[in-house]
Write a protein that holds these residues in place. Structure first.
Motif, short mmCIF file in Angstrom:
data_model
loop_
_atom_site.label_atom_id
_atom_site.label_comp_id
_atom_site.label_asym_id
_atom_site.label_seq_id
_atom_site.Cartn_x
_atom_site.Cartn_y
_atom_site.Cartn_z
N THR A 139 34.24 30.09 25.77
CA THR A 139 33.79 28.87 25.12
C THR A 139 34.94 27.87 24.93
OG1 THR A 139 32.78 27.91 23.13
CG2 THR A 139 34.06 29.93 22.82
N THR A 140 34.65 26.60 25.17
CA THR A 140 35.66 25.55 24.97
C THR A 140 35.92 25.29 23.50
OG1 THR A 140 33.91 23.87 25.12
CG2 THR A 140 35.14 24.36 27.14
N GLU A 141 35.08 25.82 22.61
CA GLU A 141 35.30 25.66 21.17
C GLU A 141 36.62 26.28 20.73
OE1 GLU A 141 33.52 24.12 18.31
OE2 GLU A 141 33.28 23.04 20.19
N LEU A 142 37.13 27.24 21.49
CA LEU A 142 38.38 27.90 21.13
C LEU A 142 39.56 26.94 21.12
CD1 LEU A 142 37.76 31.15 23.17
CD2 LEU A 142 38.04 31.05 20.68
N THR A 143 39.47 25.87 21.89
CA THR A 143 40.54 24.86 21.91
C THR A 143 40.04 23.50 21.44
OG1 THR A 143 40.11 24.52 24.27
CG2 THR A 143 41.92 26.00 23.68
N ASN A 144 38.88 23.49 20.81
CA ASN A 144 38.34 22.25 20.26
C ASN A 144 38.20 22.36 18.74
OD1 ASN A 144 37.48 19.95 22.27
ND2 ASN A 144 37.23 21.86 23.38
N ALA A 145 37.02 22.17 18.20
CA ALA A 145 36.86 22.08 16.75
C ALA A 145 37.34 23.32 16.00
CB ALA A 145 35.39 21.81 16.41
N GLN A 146 37.26 24.50 16.64
CA GLN A 146 37.65 25.73 15.96
C GLN A 146 39.00 26.26 16.46
OE1 GLN A 146 34.43 28.56 15.06
NE2 GLN A 146 33.02 27.19 16.13
N CYS A 147 39.85 25.39 16.94
CA CYS A 147 41.12 25.79 17.53
C CYS A 147 42.07 26.41 16.51
CB CYS A 147 41.80 24.58 18.18
SG CYS A 147 42.27 23.31 16.98
N SER A 148 43.10 27.05 17.02
CA SER A 148 44.15 27.62 16.18
C SER A 148 45.50 27.30 16.79
CB SER A 148 44.00 29.14 16.07
OG SER A 148 45.17 29.74 15.53
N PRO A 149 46.50 26.97 15.98
CA PRO A 149 47.84 26.71 16.54
C PRO A 149 48.51 27.95 17.09
CG PRO A 149 47.90 26.64 14.14
CD PRO A 149 46.45 26.73 14.53
N TYR A 150 47.90 29.13 16.84
CA TYR A 150 48.50 30.39 17.29
C TYR A 150 47.72 31.03 18.43
CZ TYR A 150 49.94 29.52 12.48
OH TYR A 150 50.38 28.92 11.34
N SER A 151 46.75 30.33 19.00
CA SER A 151 45.93 30.89 20.09
C SER A 151 46.25 30.22 21.41
CB SER A 151 44.43 30.71 19.79
OG SER A 151 44.03 31.53 18.72
N ILE A 152 46.26 31.03 22.46
CA ILE A 152 46.41 30.55 23.84
C ILE A 152 45.19 31.01 24.61
CG2 ILE A 152 47.86 30.54 25.90
CD1 ILE A 152 49.28 29.37 23.45
N HIS A 153 44.50 30.08 25.26
CA HIS A 153 43.25 30.41 25.97
C HIS A 153 43.52 30.51 27.46
CE1 HIS A 153 38.65 29.53 26.40
NE2 HIS A 153 38.97 30.78 26.71
N TRP A 154 43.57 31.75 27.96
CA TRP A 154 43.87 32.00 29.37
C TRP A 154 42.63 32.04 30.26
CZ3 TRP A 154 48.35 32.77 32.24
CH2 TRP A 154 49.55 32.70 31.53
N ALA A 155 41.50 32.45 29.72
CA ALA A 155 40.29 32.57 30.55
C ALA A 155 39.82 31.20 31.01
CB ALA A 155 39.19 33.26 29.76
N ASP A 156 39.28 31.12 32.23
CA ASP A 156 38.63 29.87 32.64
C ASP A 156 37.44 29.67 31.70
OD1 ASP A 156 37.24 32.02 33.73
OD2 ASP A 156 37.65 31.46 35.80
N ASP A 157 37.23 28.42 31.23
CA ASP A 157 36.24 28.20 30.18
C ASP A 157 34.93 27.64 30.74
OD1 ASP A 157 36.70 25.43 30.56
OD2 ASP A 157 38.28 25.42 29.04
N THR A 158 33.98 27.44 29.84
CA THR A 158 32.65 27.02 30.28
C THR A 158 32.69 25.69 31.02
OG1 THR A 158 32.34 26.18 28.01
CG2 THR A 158 31.34 28.29 28.54
N ALA A 159 33.57 24.80 30.61
CA ALA A 159 33.67 23.50 31.29
C ALA A 159 34.19 23.67 32.71
CB ALA A 159 34.57 22.56 30.50
N SER A 160 35.26 24.45 32.88
CA SER A 160 35.85 24.62 34.21
C SER A 160 34.93 25.39 35.14
CB SER A 160 37.21 25.33 34.10
OG SER A 160 37.08 26.62 33.57
#
Length: 412
Positions: A139-160
């Motif tokens: 989910t792209t929410e992981l780097t949008n409204a519900q993001c965290s400064p300590y998270s890195i999103h490696w998986a290709d997301d729903t948008a990509s």
């Protein structure tokens, strides 16, 4: 007399000195224990559910391989890998990571399939100021409204995942679409992103249906898809449910009647389970394919020798994410979440020989490829399943930072 208001003896002074020495020794031993205790990584996996084949024990192995390839230690401390089956339940997953952080001293958690689980775990990690290297949830929410400064999103997301597949299919005549969607966070997010991409490409969505997690009988859903008259039936589900849908679509003669079948999140193990007779012609978007280049082939062979299957993109991403985190710890000279994430974002990523980067919102940027599954006649060897259709540059695949709703990004 003013200096010693109480009787003073040499014995008392010696005793006081001894106690001070013991206290200092205790502090020194505590500091030494802090610096020599293991660095711990937790792999939060689906080990028995619908996503166990695409991540599961293979994701745990990929993490261990990354630790081994890094040398087994960092900052002079051994690196240990813990793992747990979170049963695809947000509450179970949250309890596991809380215990890992509070009791077991885990410094980083990786893998984390299922978007609802990842969002719940991210909230815990943000509260505890711990690093997540999310290599499975999309989910792209992981780097949008519900993001965290300590998270890195490696998986290709729903948008990509929506971009390359949708454009190619619409441009080749697949202009009307019907969705069979898993009724959880990933499925709904995937359908939403794909619908936007379909409309932008000039296509239309004529309908859709949602099924609960754990569904095994897709007959009624496929009949609805056939009755819709849509040129394309899109599968916004994953793992065993995607495999089941494709198998039953074959039994219903869906593709023989002229409809195309598109899977948005398809893994090479799904193709292996289906066989090329059923899977041929499917479009697959991925940043990783074991036969892409010399580096992917070399790593995949090592993985295959220990796992008995070629690695999925989830397992490959887990390996890369773990390796990059270890590099970040070394560069930061610490396991502190803020220091390590800052170090990781300042360094280029290495996607098996292809450079990439990490944005300030935690989104990892790398080029994707659109593949099509080969026919049995085109395949020349075991696991030779994909042929490249086109490259999708990172700038096209991922949502631009300007559209981010991540609070700490918008505040800057």
């Amino acid at each position: 007399m003013g200096r010693f208001p109480r009787p003073f003896t040499l014995a008392a002074l010696l005793a006081k000195t001894a106690l001070s020495g013991l206290a200092l020794s205790a502090v020194a031993l505590s500091a030494q224990a802090q610096t020599t205790q293991p660095v711990r990584i937790g792999v939060l996996a689906d080990e028995a559910g619908f996503a166990s084949d695409i991540g599961g024990k293979g994701a745990v192995l990929a993490t261990r391989m990354a630790v081994e390839d890094f040398g087994g230690s960092v900052l002079g401390r051994p690196v240990e890998v813990l793992s747990a089956d979170m049963q695809n339940k947000p509450d179970v997953a949250s309890n596991i990571v809380r215990s890992w952080f509070d009791v077991d001293g885990v410094d980083m958690v990786t893998d984390i399939p299922v978007s609802s689980v990842a969002l719940a775990v991210q909230a815990v990690a943000r509260e505890k100021k711990k690093v997540l290297m999310i290599s499975a949830a999309t989910t792209t929410e992981l780097t949008n409204a519900q993001c965290s400064p300590y998270s890195i999103h490696w998986a290709d997301d729903t948008a990509s995942l929506a971009v390359g597949t949708t454009k190619a299919v619409v441009q080749s005549g697949g202009t009307s679409w019907y969705f069979i969607t898993a009724d959880f966070a990933f499925g709904t997010a995937m359908e939403k992103a794909a619908t936007e991409a379909i409309k932008q490409a000039g296509g239309t969505v004529v309908g859709g249906v949602r099924h609960p997690m754990g569904t095994s009988d897709f007959g009624s859903y496929l009949l609805s898809a056939q009755g819709s008259g849509a040129k394309v039936v899109a599968l916004a589900n994953v793992g065993a449910e995607t495999i089941g849908t494709i198998k039953q679509a074959g039994e219903f003669g869906l593709t023989e009647s002229g409809q195309r079948l598109v899977g948005y999140i398809v893994f090479i193990t799904d193709i292996h389970s289906l066989g090329l007779d059923l899977a041929k012609g499917l479009y697959v978007t991925s940043g990783f394919y074991w036969d892409k280049n010399d580096q992917t082939r070399a790593w995949a062979k090592r993985f295959f020798d220990r796992h008995g299957k070629m690695p999925t993109k989830e397992q490959a991403n887990t390996y890369l994410a773990t390796l990059h985190w270890l590099k970040g710890v070394k560069a930061a000279g610490s396991t502190d979440a803020e220091a390590v994430t800052a170090a990781m974002k300042s360094m280029p990523t290495d996607y098996f020989g292809t450079p990439g980067s990490i944005r300030k919102d935690g989104r990892v940027l790398y080029d994707l490829e659109l593949y099509q599954v080969k026919t049995p006649a085109e395949s020349k060897a075991p696991w030779d399943y994909y042929k490249q259709v086109r490259s999708i540059p990172a700038s096209e695949a991922f949502l631009p930072i300007e559209s981010s709703t991540c609070p700490f990004v918008k505040a800057k």
